[in-house]
Design a protein around this motif. Structure first.
Motif, PDB file in Angstrom:
ATOM      1  N   ILE A 121       0.831  -1.211   0.000  1.00  0.00           N
ATOM      2  CA  ILE A 121       0.000   0.000   0.000  1.00  0.00           C
ATOM      3  C   ILE A 121       0.866   1.260   0.000  1.00  0.00           C
ATOM      4  O   ILE A 121       0.514   2.250  -0.627  1.00  0.00           O
ATOM      5  N   HIS A 122       2.015   1.187   0.644  1.00  0.00           N
ATOM      6  CA  HIS A 122       2.851   2.391   0.670  1.00  0.00           C
ATOM      7  C   HIS A 122       3.582   2.607  -0.646  1.00  0.00           C
ATOM      8  O   HIS A 122       3.826   3.748  -1.044  1.00  0.00           O
ATOM      9  N   ALA A 123       3.906   1.528  -1.327  1.00  0.00           N
ATOM     10  CA  ALA A 123       4.504   1.683  -2.661  1.00  0.00           C
ATOM     11  C   ALA A 123       3.481   2.337  -3.591  1.00  0.00           C
ATOM     12  O   ALA A 123       3.826   3.209  -4.390  1.00  0.00           O
TER      13      ALA A 123
ATOM     14  N   ALA B  63      -5.183   2.764  -2.573  1.00  0.00           N
ATOM     15  CA  ALA B  63      -3.911   3.204  -1.992  1.00  0.00           C
ATOM     16  C   ALA B  63      -3.208   4.231  -2.870  1.00  0.00           C
ATOM     17  O   ALA B  63      -2.235   4.839  -2.446  1.00  0.00           O
ATOM     18  N   GLY B  64      -3.681   4.413  -4.097  1.00  0.00           N
ATOM     19  CA  GLY B  64      -3.139   5.514  -4.890  1.00  0.00           C
ATOM     20  C   GLY B  64      -2.294   5.145  -6.097  1.00  0.00           C
ATOM     21  O   GLY B  64      -1.610   6.011  -6.648  1.00  0.00           O
ATOM     22  N   ALA B  65      -2.341   3.880  -6.532  1.00  0.00           N
ATOM     23  CA  ALA B  65      -1.535   3.495  -7.697  1.00  0.00           C
ATOM     24  C   ALA B  65      -1.999   4.260  -8.939  1.00  0.00           C
ATOM     25  O   ALA B  65      -3.174   4.577  -9.088  1.00  0.00           O
TER      26      ALA B  65
ATOM     27  N   GLY C  82       4.648   5.828 -13.328  1.00  0.00           N
ATOM     28  CA  GLY C  82       3.986   5.808 -12.034  1.00  0.00           C
ATOM     29  C   GLY C  82       3.880   4.365 -11.552  1.00  0.00           C
ATOM     30  O   GLY C  82       4.296   3.432 -12.251  1.00  0.00           O
ATOM     31  N   PHE C  83       3.331   4.190 -10.363  1.00  0.00           N
ATOM     32  CA  PHE C  83       3.220   2.837  -9.815  1.00  0.00           C
ATOM     33  C   PHE C  83       2.091   2.102 -10.526  1.00  0.00           C
ATOM     34  O   PHE C  83       0.945   2.549 -10.517  1.00  0.00           O
TER      35      PHE C  83
ATOM     36  N   VAL D  64      -8.402  -2.755 -17.655  1.00  0.00           N
ATOM     37  CA  VAL D  64      -7.764  -1.653 -16.940  1.00  0.00           C
ATOM     38  C   VAL D  64      -8.765  -1.037 -15.974  1.00  0.00           C
ATOM     39  O   VAL D  64      -9.777  -0.497 -16.385  1.00  0.00           O
ATOM     40  N   LEU D  65      -8.501  -1.124 -14.685  1.00  0.00           N
ATOM     41  CA  LEU D  65      -9.423  -0.593 -13.683  1.00  0.00           C
ATOM     42  C   LEU D  65      -9.161   0.878 -13.398  1.00  0.00           C
ATOM     43  O   LEU D  65     -10.069   1.633 -13.101  1.00  0.00           O
ATOM     44  N   THR D  66      -7.906   1.270 -13.461  1.00  0.00           N
ATOM     45  CA  THR D  66      -7.542   2.675 -13.212  1.00  0.00           C
ATOM     46  C   THR D  66      -6.336   3.031 -14.057  1.00  0.00           C
ATOM     47  O   THR D  66      -5.394   2.248 -14.166  1.00  0.00           O
ATOM     48  N   ASP D  67      -6.383   4.198 -14.642  1.00  0.00           N
ATOM     49  CA  ASP D  67      -5.229   4.725 -15.371  1.00  0.00           C
ATOM     50  C   ASP D  67      -5.269   6.233 -15.208  1.00  0.00           C
ATOM     51  O   ASP D  67      -6.101   6.895 -15.805  1.00  0.00           O
TER      52      ASP D  67
END
Lengths: 281, 381, 201
Positions: free
Chosen positions: A112-114, A169-171, A197-198, A253-256
């Motif tokens: 989560i922190h990565a 978590a922000g990926a 990005g992650f 793709v769930l998030t980009d």
């Protein structure tokens, strides 16, 4: 573009490594490894510039076989080592390959922190709902009621969704595939590595030996066929109700999204520090 | 990459700040850590200074991640360190073992505080000495150094990096709350006065490179990720190629080379300082801040007519028996004052091959050992 | 037996409550002595819960030789900026040591060998900021200890304080030096103990 398997083998496998590998016949890891290699082949990056880091478990062995800069770290810690490599040498393409227990139980905090930190890293998480290498104990993605060697009376905890956790978590980029969707998978992995990005790709995989067998899911073929039936592409899933999506696997793709990348932001920190200190330390 | 400049002349520094300057002078360009008393100043200062010299500072989510990132950075060719105290050092043990087995140079500073567990966060102690040597599981090579002053905190940090690079071994630098927070006016050595060593890089073509084949010292040349020497790094016991092995001969060879590289470098690694040891009949063996109390106690004992001496240990492990054993033969008694229940005194006893009396003086109440209490015990010996 | 080199040292403790700026005062003193005067110096302080509120202390050990034990053993000078610190640390003084108290805040003196200066009062009424009472005290201690070049003490002070506060801090320091200049040390009783106690230490 179809890439001949022989090309992949000759380009990327370590010829001086004594095969066979440690994976069971029918294991999804081979499909995932091939998808990763197809993605890297298409990226056209020098093998010298790729670092493949892994943790412990069946997935952890993958780097051993591949002719990159490879790093087989401790259980759950692949992303921490990868963070150090990437920060020290940002020109390298760093990919971490982990299992579900590896990345989200013992390594959950790092994961989560990565994602929050948003370094330019790629994480591939093989989710087979079980600890395979240690003999089939339940993991954070073992479903409620399932049987494992540590939940023979039925699992009483709930699983979580790795991909959704990564989104929260922000990926920057989060995608999911199953081992049935091999071609989709290599495209997603390629996108993930290209993404600045992650980037996380969760791959739903089969462990028929430790998980399928104990839960009457059949062998590799039956399990993978079930993935095909359960899979719903994200475009279609968006139009479905929660009720309809129960027991389904959303793929695609769930998030980009574009977010500040900490490797880039750190360059600004260096400039500020140099200006503030006038070259003196 | 720009080099850091030493401010010429004297400056008033805390031990923790001197560690920072030592690290920068030694070429450290990466720090990953997690806040903890009494080590936090090291992270704070490096967060300011590292980016100014194209280095990297990162605060990780915990100490496990911190040492993981340090190992990763070192594998990518950058000298790296972390700093912590007891609880954080406990968390680091697993990955510390990885650094030992994969032979990744790195420096871990442990500013010791009262333990066990959360213990006494703001009090000095020396309770992590045996843990620094044996904390991670399995037989492994490791080097443990202890600092006693601000100047030490600079120069021994440089040494720590040099040893780490030269032998491809993690080096634990033990400081304590007293050394870490005491300010002293020091003149730090300039750039030309500091001897810096770097890891040996492979000179052969990549095809010939065997990443875990030792040279004549037993230390393999180290390629950085991205240098064209693609290789495998693992925490599994591995062969010369770096690949996991179950072959009995290869496993044995691995352990033999690991122990051997430190054994061969023993004379180079062991560092001690003697005060009045030449004619000493009674010896004090001390390290860290306690060595300072001990020096004053020895001077006082001499004032009172006792032929006392002090051996200050800088290297704690490998235990400097080559210096200690002859002194034990020379002296009728040796006093080992420590801010723990007796962690180095057992090493002294271990290497005591004669009938030298080994006396402990221990303090674990969070108070710094005073010269008077050492003198009191000393004069009875 | 002749005294060993490195034996002679001068020890000062700055004490009072947290927030009175005693650590800053000690650090400036140490910097002046160590960096500007070029002598050996060790500065230490209390950490943790004890450093907040009630009693806070910072120490400076000065010598012409390398300093072994870095903390104070027997104080040559004790600055007490509140009653609690005065009561707690008085017994760490050498018998011919000097006790300096902030008479604005310390009402009961444990000895007649005492130098009482209203540091807080001076800071409040003359400089206009209670905050710089520590610097008034620093000036007085600079003079009374005889261990530091007073010009260097001022240089060290000005190098440490925030921009814009230099003048105020300098005034405070100079006022402290001036006030201490009025004290004749020879007029003080020779020991902090009364004669009876001295016989049975």
């Amino acid at each position: 573009m179809v890439i001949p398997a022989q090309t992949l083998r000759h380009t990327f496998l370590r010829h001086n490594k004594k095969f066979p590998h440690v994976w069971c016949p029918g294991c999804g890891n081979g499909i995932i490894m091939a998808a990763l290699l197809r993605a890297i082949y298409r990226l056209d990056v020098s093998k010298d510039d790729i670092v493949l880091a892994s943790g412990i478990g069946c997935s952890g062995r993958m780097p051993t076989y591949l002719d990159f800069n490879t790093l087989h770290t401790t259980h759950g810690r692949a992303l921490t080592f990868a963070t150090g490599v990437k920060l020290a040498r940002p020109s390298l393409n760093v990919v971490a390959i982990m299992g579900d227990g590896d990345a989200t139980a013992i390594g959950g905090n790092h994961f989560i922190h990565a994602a929050r930190r948003n370094l330019n890293l790629t994480a591939i998480i093989i989710n087979n709902s079980i600890y395979g290498m240690t003999g089939g104990q339940y993991s954070p993605t073992t479903p409620f009621g399932a049987r494992s060697t540590t939940s023979v009376y039925g699992h009483i905890e709930h699983d979580f969704s790795i991909a959704e956790l990564a989104v929260t978590a922000g990926a920057s980029f989060v995608a999911r595939a199953t081992v049935y969707h091999a071609e989709l998978m290599d495209r997603l992995i390629e996108q993930a590595i290209r993404k600045r990005g992650f980037a996380v790709v969760e791959v739903i995989s089969n462990c028929h030996v430790q998980y399928g067998r104990r839960n009457n899911l059949g062998g590799a073929v039956e399990m993978i066929r079930r993935f095909k039936e359960q899979a719903v592409h994200v475009d279609r899933a968006e139009k479905m109700s929660a009720e309809e999506l129960r027991g389904k696997i959303t793929i695609g793709v769930l998030t980009d999204r574009e977010l500040p990348i900490s490797t880039e932001e750190y360059k600004k920190v260096r400039e500020r520090a140099r200006a503030a200190r006038g070259g003196k330390v | 990459m720009s080099e850091p400049e030493q401010t010429p002349g004297r400056q008033l520094l805390q031990g923790n700040e001197a560690v920072v300057h030592g690290a920068l002078a030694a070429g450290c360009r990466f720090f990953a850590g997690y806040p903890i008393t009494p080590a936090s100043e090291i992270a704070e200062h490096l967060s300011v200074l590292l980016p100014a010299v194209d280095g990297t500072f990162i605060q990780m989510e915990d100490e496990i991640a911190s040492i993981g990132a340090v190992i990763g950075a070192s594998l990518a060719g950058v000298k790296a360190m972390t700093a912590t105290s007891g609880p954080g050092f406990s968390l680091m043990q697993e990955n510390l073992g990885f650094a030992c087995v994969a032979e990744v140079p790195c420096v871990i500073v442990n500013v010791m505080r009262g333990g066990p567990s959360t213990g006494l966060p703001t009090s000095p102690a020396q309770g992590d000495v045996q843990m620094a040597r044996w904390g991670t599981h399995g037989d492994h090579p490791i080097v443990v150094l202890a600092v006693s002053s601000v100047l030490d905190s600079f120069s021994i940090t440089v040494k720590a990096f040099n040893i780490s690079e030269k032998y491809r071994v993690p080096v634990i630098l033990l400081s304590d709350e007293v050394v870490a927070h005491t300010r002293e006016a020091v003149r730090l050595p300039g750039r030309d006065e500091v001897k810096v060593m770097d890891r040996i890089r492979p000179s052969m073509p990549p095809d010939w490179y065997r990443p875990y084949e030792g040279d004549n010292r037993g230390v393999p040349p180290m390629a950085a990720f991205g240098d064209g020497y693609r290789h495998h790094v693992t925490g599994l016991i591995h062969d010369e190629h770096g690949y996991p092995t179950q072959n009995r001969k290869e496993i044995e060879g691995f352990h033999e080379r690991m122990a051997g590289k430190i054994r061969r470098g023993f004379a180079d690694i062991q560092m001690t300082r003697g005060f009045h040891t030449r004619d000493a009949e009674v010896l004090v063996i001390a390290y860290g801040s306690v060595a300072r109390s001990a020096l004053r106690a020895v001077e006082e004992a001499r004032r009172q007519g006792m032929r006392a001496g002090l051996l200050q240990l800088i290297t704690l492990f490998p235990f400097p028996r080559a210096t200690v054993t002859p002194l034990l033969k020379q002296c009728r008694a040796v006093l080992v004052p420590e801010m723990n229940m007796g962690q180095i005194s057992r090493e002294v006893q271990r290497v005591n091959q004669c009938d030298c009396r080994v006396v402990k003086h221990n303090r674990v109440d969070g108070e710094f050992i005073t010269p008077m209490e050492i003198t009191r015990v000393l004069l009875k010996l | 037996m002749k005294q060993q080199d490195g034996w002679e040292r001068y020890e000062i403790r700055f004490s009072g409550s947290g927030g009175q700026g005693l650590i800053t005062a000690a650090v400036v003193f140490a910097e002046a002595v160590g960096v500007y005067d070029g002598r050996y110096v060790c500065q230490t302080q209390s950490y943790g819960p004890e450093a907040r509120g009630g009693k806070s202390k910072a120490e400076v050990v000065v010598s012409d030789h390398p300093i072994d034990y870095p903390k104070a053993l027997e104080l040559d000078l004790l600055l007490a900026m509140n009653q609690a610190a005065c009561d707690a640390y008085f017994y760490d003084l050498k018998k011919n040591g000097i006790l300096v108290v902030d008479s604005t805040l310390v009402e009961q003196f444990p000895t007649s060998r005492v130098i009482a200066i209203p540091f807080t009062g001076i800071a409040r009424d003359e400089i206009g900021r209670v905050l710089v009472a520590n610097m008034v005290a620093l000036g007085a201690i600079g003079l009374l200890s005889g261990q530091v070049n007073l010009d260097n003490l001022e240089k060290a002070l000005l190098a440490r304080v925030p921009k814009g506060t230099e003048e105020m801090n300098r005034d405070a320091l100079r006022r402290g030096i001036e006030e201490a200049g009025k004290i004749d040390l020879d007029q003080l009783p020779r020991s902090v103990m009364n004669e009876d106690e001295e016989e049975y230490p």
